[in-house]
Design an enzyme around this catalytic site. Structure first.
Site, PDB file in Angstrom:
ATOM      1  N   CYS A  90       0.847  -1.175   0.000  1.00  0.00           N
ATOM      2  CA  CYS A  90       0.000   0.000   0.000  1.00  0.00           C
ATOM      3  C   CYS A  90       0.896   1.243   0.000  1.00  0.00           C
ATOM      4  O   CYS A  90       1.601   1.496   0.979  1.00  0.00           O
ATOM      5  CB  CYS A  90      -0.863  -0.060   1.251  1.00  0.00           C
ATOM      6  SG  CYS A  90      -1.882   1.352   1.446  1.00  0.00           S
TER       7      CYS A  90
ATOM      8  N   GLU B  98     -10.018   0.531  -6.838  1.00  0.00           N
ATOM      9  CA  GLU B  98      -9.136  -0.372  -6.102  1.00  0.00           C
ATOM     10  C   GLU B  98      -9.784  -1.715  -5.795  1.00  0.00           C
ATOM     11  O   GLU B  98     -10.932  -1.765  -5.350  1.00  0.00           O
ATOM     12  CB  GLU B  98      -8.727   0.266  -4.767  1.00  0.00           C
ATOM     13  CG  GLU B  98      -7.542   1.170  -4.890  1.00  0.00           C
ATOM     14  CD  GLU B  98      -7.028   1.593  -3.521  1.00  0.00           C
ATOM     15  OE1 GLU B  98      -7.005   0.776  -2.592  1.00  0.00           O
ATOM     16  OE2 GLU B  98      -6.658   2.774  -3.402  1.00  0.00           O
TER      17      GLU B  98
ATOM     18  N   CYS C  32      -4.141   6.380  -4.980  1.00  0.00           N
ATOM     19  CA  CYS C  32      -3.522   5.063  -4.812  1.00  0.00           C
ATOM     20  C   CYS C  32      -2.036   5.208  -5.095  1.00  0.00           C
ATOM     21  O   CYS C  32      -1.642   5.590  -6.204  1.00  0.00           O
ATOM     22  CB  CYS C  32      -4.175   4.064  -5.763  1.00  0.00           C
ATOM     23  SG  CYS C  32      -3.513   2.410  -5.636  1.00  0.00           S
TER      24      CYS C  32
ATOM     25  N   GLY D 286      -0.705   2.382  -7.236  1.00  0.00           N
ATOM     26  CA  GLY D 286      -1.325   2.620  -8.545  1.00  0.00           C
ATOM     27  C   GLY D 286      -0.650   3.763  -9.300  1.00  0.00           C
ATOM     28  O   GLY D 286      -0.538   3.725 -10.529  1.00  0.00           O
TER      29      GLY D 286
HETATM   30  O1  ZDP Z   1      -3.990  -4.078  -3.929  1.00  0.00           O
HETATM   31  C1  ZDP Z   1      -4.991  -3.767  -3.300  1.00  0.00           C
HETATM   32  O2  ZDP Z   1      -5.831  -4.630  -2.972  1.00  0.00           O
HETATM   33  C2  ZDP Z   1      -5.185  -2.295  -2.933  1.00  0.00           C
HETATM   34  N1  ZDP Z   1      -6.567  -2.031  -2.661  1.00  0.00           N
HETATM   35  C3  ZDP Z   1      -4.320  -2.032  -1.743  1.00  0.00           C
HETATM   36  C4  ZDP Z   1      -4.250  -0.605  -1.347  1.00  0.00           C
HETATM   37  C5  ZDP Z   1      -3.397   0.223  -2.289  1.00  0.00           C
HETATM   38  C6  ZDP Z   1      -3.347   1.672  -1.881  1.00  0.00           C
HETATM   39  N2  ZDP Z   1      -4.422   2.468  -2.327  1.00  0.00           N
HETATM   40  C7  ZDP Z   1      -2.043   2.343  -2.290  1.00  0.00           C
HETATM   41  O3  ZDP Z   1      -1.924   3.533  -2.037  1.00  0.00           O
HETATM   42  O4  ZDP Z   1      -1.131   1.711  -2.794  1.00  0.00           O
HETATM   43  C8  ZDP Z   1      -3.443   1.815  -0.443  1.00  0.00           C
END
Ligand code: ZDP
Length: 280
Positions: free
Chosen positions: A77, A214, A223, A226
């Site tokens: 994350c 997400e 993200c 992301g």
């Molecule tokens: O890979 C997943 O299941 C994401 N939902 C995790 C969280 C990613 C996040 N938004 C980020 O900032 O990398 C927290």
């Protein structure tokens, strides 16, 4: 069940942080994980995109565990780790401003900068289809390949930052009905572990606009992983420079893919919102 937590946000991507050094044992962690959909609920709970645990590690200074708002676990994350870094420092668990964190994506190294932003060595992007994972493509890398969702064919590029991402370039991001097509990408049969999906509009070769659906959390305001995956896809498709700003619903992140080290570096804010006790 009672536990103390701090609420954090990073570009509007918000988390409940639980410091397990504060007398929280494995049994309680399991209970918090079970209740995380309720804790994250914006009407019946605290309201958050995920729950993050600060844990001890045998191979790094700390370990981070992240649970999505639907109760599923993610490997990594990006926005969360910036919150994690500042929370660990504020809690007095370390006096270092740069330290190592064990995650499902390997060892990640955040550094708290004098201006309060956090600069993170996010490691190397993963492009091999079987490792992302993505099924059904004959090439080892999935770059600018067709995917049909809800009767419409899109061009996608797939990247893992420890967690899976699918990047779609669009001409006009305002025309994307994220709520409608996001879940269809997330659960598409080519993604055995589901996927996070980023829709990206190129503004110029150093600035792009991105919106995300997400995995396990739905639409979020930002993200971090992301944004890193987006930059990699931009470079692989010759759309931007290796250092670019990514504008999200809740803020802007600066991402760089360093040529020499092959590592991704992410810089952005992280802010504490409040401290409280869950009581249920
Ligand atoms: O890979 C997943 O299941 C994401 N939902 C995790 C969280 C990613 C996040 N938004 C980020 O900032 O990398 C927290």
């Amino acid at each position: 069940m009672n536990f103390d937590f701090t609420k954090w946000q990073a570009c509007g991507n918000d988390f409940v942080l639980v410091n397990t050094f504060d007398n929280i044992d494995a049994e309680k962690i399991a209970e918090i994980i079970k209740q995380s959909p309720k804790i994250c609920d914006r009407h019946f709970g605290v309201g958050a995109d995920g729950v993050i645990f600060i844990l001890p590690s045998t191979i790094a200074d700390f370990r981070m565990q992240i649970i999505n708002s639907d109760g599923s676990e993610a490997e990594m994350c990006g926005n969360g780790i910036r919150c994690f870094a500042k929370c660990v420092y504020e809690a007095g668990l370390t006096t270092k401003t740069k330290f190592t964190v064990e995650t499902g994506a390997g060892i990640i190294i955040p550094e708290i900068m004098p201006d309060g932003t956090v600069h993170v060595d996010m490691g190397e992007p993963v492009l091999e289809a079987d490792k992302i994972p993505v099924d059904g493509f004959k090439n080892n890398h999935v770059i600018d390949e067709d995917i049909t969702v809800d009767g419409k064919t899109y061009k996608m590029t797939c990247v893992s930052m420890g967690n899976p991402h699918c990047i779609i370039f669009v001409d006009d991001i305002k025309k994307i009905d994220l709520e409608k097509i996001g879940p269809k990408f997330e659960t598409h049969s080519v993604f055995p572990k589901k996927t996070n999906t980023e829709f990206v509009e190129i503004k110029n070769d150093e600035y792009v606009r991105m919106r995300v659906w997400e995995r396990g959390a739905g639409i979020t305001w930002a993200c971090g992983t992301g944004s890193c995956a987006t930059l990699v896809a931009c470079v692989l498709n010759n759309k931007t420079k290796r250092k670019t700003q990514i504008e999200l619903d809740g803020g802007i992140l600066t991402i760089e893919w360093n040529k020499e080290s092959n590592h991704i570096y992410m810089t952005g804010p992280a802010t504490k919102v409040f401290t409280a006790t869950w009581n249920d």
